[in-house]
Write an enzyme that holds these catalytic residues in place. Structure first.
Site, PDB file in Angstrom:
ATOM      1  N   SER A  74       0.824  -1.210   0.000  1.00 19.55           N
ATOM      2  CA  SER A  74       0.000   0.000   0.000  1.00 19.55           C
ATOM      3  C   SER A  74       0.864   1.269   0.000  1.00 19.55           C
ATOM      4  O   SER A  74       1.607   1.517  -0.940  1.00 19.55           O
ATOM      5  CB  SER A  74      -0.939  -0.059   1.207  1.00 19.55           C
ATOM      6  N   ASP A  89      11.196   5.126  -9.405  1.00 16.33           N
ATOM      7  CA  ASP A  89      10.935   5.674 -10.733  1.00 16.33           C
ATOM      8  C   ASP A  89      11.673   6.984 -10.980  1.00 16.33           C
ATOM      9  O   ASP A  89      12.127   7.251 -12.099  1.00 16.33           O
ATOM     10  CB  ASP A  89       9.426   5.897 -10.929  1.00 16.33           C
ATOM     11  N   LYS A 133      -0.474  -4.415  -3.028  1.00 16.19           N
ATOM     12  CA  LYS A 133      -1.813  -3.909  -2.694  1.00 16.19           C
ATOM     13  C   LYS A 133      -1.883  -2.458  -3.172  1.00 16.19           C
ATOM     14  O   LYS A 133      -1.482  -1.542  -2.469  1.00 16.19           O
ATOM     15  CB  LYS A 133      -2.130  -3.981  -1.210  1.00 16.19           C
TER      16      LYS A 133
END
Length: 404
Positions: A313, A324, A338
């Site tokens: 999460s 990224d 999740k």
């Protein structure tokens, strides 16, 4: 004689008319739509535009009324709730759940924190109830429950086809009471039973440490309501330490508040950089969460994040954004995956629906849900490592941070 014959003809014609009328009425009555045969229900008409044929549903309803021997043991309202449960289950999404009145009350108590439990976050992996992570210093943590443990039974209740919410309800209970989990652990041939005594759960947040080698370590256990403020204090400690080597340990962190994750990512990214996107599909325009631009650290910062199967999460949002944007290297094992957003909708005054409304995407547009994050350096943590008290994942992170 002719008069008598005429009267008989009239009677015959009238009798035929009446017979056909009664027969037509009977046939028409029995061939009317199944929904018209249902009595005693309000708001039964279809209120949505759909091409679905609802007649099979009402035929089953009526057949149960006619043929099921104990039909009076289940109220009409309970059958309606059962149908709604089935409707939500058809989504094949373990995080979309309908709460009937009793379940709604339990859910609200959980949100308020008025419950005893064992302190684990659970999710579904391949349709099996799986431990995301035990929370630090909780009964589950002390009982040696591990991330990735598959829960087969809760006391005597098998978890096959059991929803996450129902499983949580079974594990909750009064402080001091006992619950037995039957689990299958990776590397074990047979399931094991673990008895755990419930307690009031206080969510831990973070610890900090300045190692002798100059590496500043933050162990973040959850993204709780106060975690952003505690993380700010940790950033102040890190800055004052004079170190340029930061290790953020998100292993076993099951997540929490999205806003806390966005706040923490903002310490490392210029203002406006994408942290996460909530993709609502065709339902509405995607919502993009961007850095607030605290961005205290220059490119000389050495930054490593540890993740594993218990990182989920909000942990995946923070780690995914750092990966990224190339602000940190990820070390460890693949995260849980999740990456969905749920919204709670009031259905009636005493029932609610928690429904998935969006999926989380990393800044590069990668889906977190089910796939999880793949670390830059894949390092396993084996049972032998645990028994020998070795931490090869931490060792690799330290190696990267100390490299010239």
């Amino acid at each position: 004689m002719q008069k008598f014959s005429k009267i008989r003809q009239i009677i015959t014609v009238v009798s035929l008319v009446v017979t056909f009328f009664i027969l037509g009425t009977y046939i028409g009555y029995n061939q009317r739509p199944e929904i018209d045969k249902v009595i005693g229900l309000s708001n039964k008409e279809t209120a949505v535009i759909t091409t679905a044929d609802f007649s099979p549903f009402w035929k089953v309803w009526n057949t149960i009324n006619k043929k099921y021997p104990e039909v009076s043991s289940v109220t009409d309202q309970e059958r309606v709730y059962g149908a709604i449960f089935g409707l939500v289950d058809s989504l094949n999404d373990p995080y979309s759940v309908f709460f009937a009145p009793d379940e709604k009350k339990a859910f609200e108590e959980e949100i308020a924190g008025n419950f005893g439990g064992i302190g684990i976050e659970v999710g579904m992996k391949n349709k099996i109830l799986t431990v995301i992570a035990p929370l630090k210093d909780t009964p589950a943590y002390k009982a040696n429950i591990k991330s990735g443990d598959k829960i087969l039974k809760i006391d005597e209740t098998a978890t096959f086809d059991l929803s996450i919410e129902k499983a949580i309800k079974l594990m909750r209970g009064e402080k001091g009471t006992e619950v037995t989990l039957t689990i299958l652990r990776e590397g074990n041939q047979e399931p094991i039973e673990i008895k755990i005594v419930r307690d009031i759960i206080n969510l831990p947040t973070l610890d900090t440490e300045l190692r002798k080698d100059g590496i500043f370590v933050i162990k973040l256990y959850s993204f709780s309501a106060n975690s952003a403020g505690l993380f700010r204090n940790a950033m102040k400690q890190f800055t004052e330490s004079g170190s340029d080597k930061l290790l953020l340990d998100l292993r076993g962190n099951p997540g929490g508040y999205l806003n806390a994750s966005v706040n923490m990512a903002s310490w490392f990214l210029p203002e406006g950089k994408i942290i996460v996107t909530e993709d609502y599909g065709e339902n509405k325009k995607a919502e993009i969460f961007r850095s607030r631009g605290y961005n205290l650290f220059n490119d000389k910062l050495k930054f490593v994040i540890l993740i594993n199967g218990g990182s989920a999460s909000a942990s995946e949002i923070l780690a995914g954004a750092m990966q990224d944007h190339k602000r940190a290297k990820l070390v460890g094992e693949k995260s849980f995956g999740k990456g969905s957003v749920q919204e709670v909708v009031d259905v009636t005054s005493d029932t609610i629906l928690k429904v998935t409304v969006a999926k989380w995407l990393t800044p590069n547009g990668n889906t977190i849900a089910e796939k999880g994050l793949t670390p830059d350096y894949l390092v396993e943590f084996t049972r032998k490592d645990s028994e020998d008290k070795n931490d090869p994942q931490m060792d690799k992170a330290v190696e990267l941070l100390l490299a010239k």
